[in-house]
Write a protein that holds these residues in place. Structure first.
Motif, short mmCIF file in Angstrom:
data_model
loop_
_atom_site.label_atom_id
_atom_site.label_comp_id
_atom_site.label_asym_id
_atom_site.label_seq_id
_atom_site.Cartn_x
_atom_site.Cartn_y
_atom_site.Cartn_z
N LYS A 82 0.81 -1.23 0.00
CA LYS A 82 0.00 0.00 0.00
C LYS A 82 0.84 1.27 0.00
N SER A 83 1.96 1.28 0.72
CA SER A 83 2.80 2.48 0.78
C SER A 83 4.19 2.11 1.31
N PRO A 84 5.18 2.96 1.04
CA PRO A 84 6.52 2.71 1.58
C PRO A 84 6.55 2.70 3.11
N SER A 85 5.74 3.56 3.73
CA SER A 85 5.73 3.57 5.20
C SER A 85 5.13 2.28 5.76
N ASN A 86 4.09 1.75 5.10
CA ASN A 86 3.55 0.46 5.52
C ASN A 86 4.60 -0.64 5.35
N PHE A 87 5.35 -0.58 4.25
CA PHE A 87 6.38 -1.58 4.01
C PHE A 87 7.41 -1.55 5.13
N LEU A 88 7.89 -0.37 5.48
CA LEU A 88 8.89 -0.25 6.53
C LEU A 88 8.34 -0.70 7.88
#
Length: 110
Positions: A82-88
């Motif tokens: 969904k997003s880079p922040s979710n990935f991190l």
């Protein structure tokens, strides 16, 4: 009896000012360590709570262990995409939950 010390040829004595660089970390290093531990701890707690929420849905628990793990991996991958922040966030949380697997298993069973 000898009352002197023999030092290597390349030895250079350090002054007091220079010793501060050899004595190890500073207050900033300690603060960074505390913040890092707090981030990992909160990621672990968040990961356990998300896993418990996911497992509370009865359809997610149906099947054998590998089926449930496959469904969990799919759900995690979907959230990470969904997003880079979710990935991190999900990477750190999953890493801490996996790294502390025995404790995680006990907390998920309770």
């Amino acid at each position: 009896m000898k009352k002197y010390m023999e030092l290597p040829a390349g030895y250079t004595a350090l002054s007091e000012d220079e010793m501060t660089y050899t004595s190890g970390g500073s207050a900033v290093g300690g603060v960074v360590t505390v913040v890092g531990v707090a981030v990992l701890a909160s990621s672990y707690v968040w990961g356990i709570s998300q896993a418990k929420d996911w497992l509370s849905v009865s359809s997610n628990r149906k099947g054998n262990l590998f089926t449930v793990l496959g469904r969990a991996s799919d759900a995690l991958s979907e959230d990470m995409s969904k997003s880079p922040s979710n990935f991190l966030r999900d990477t750190v949380a999953a890493g801490t939950v996996i790294a502390l697997a025995p404790l995680s298993a006990i907390l998920l069973i309770l």
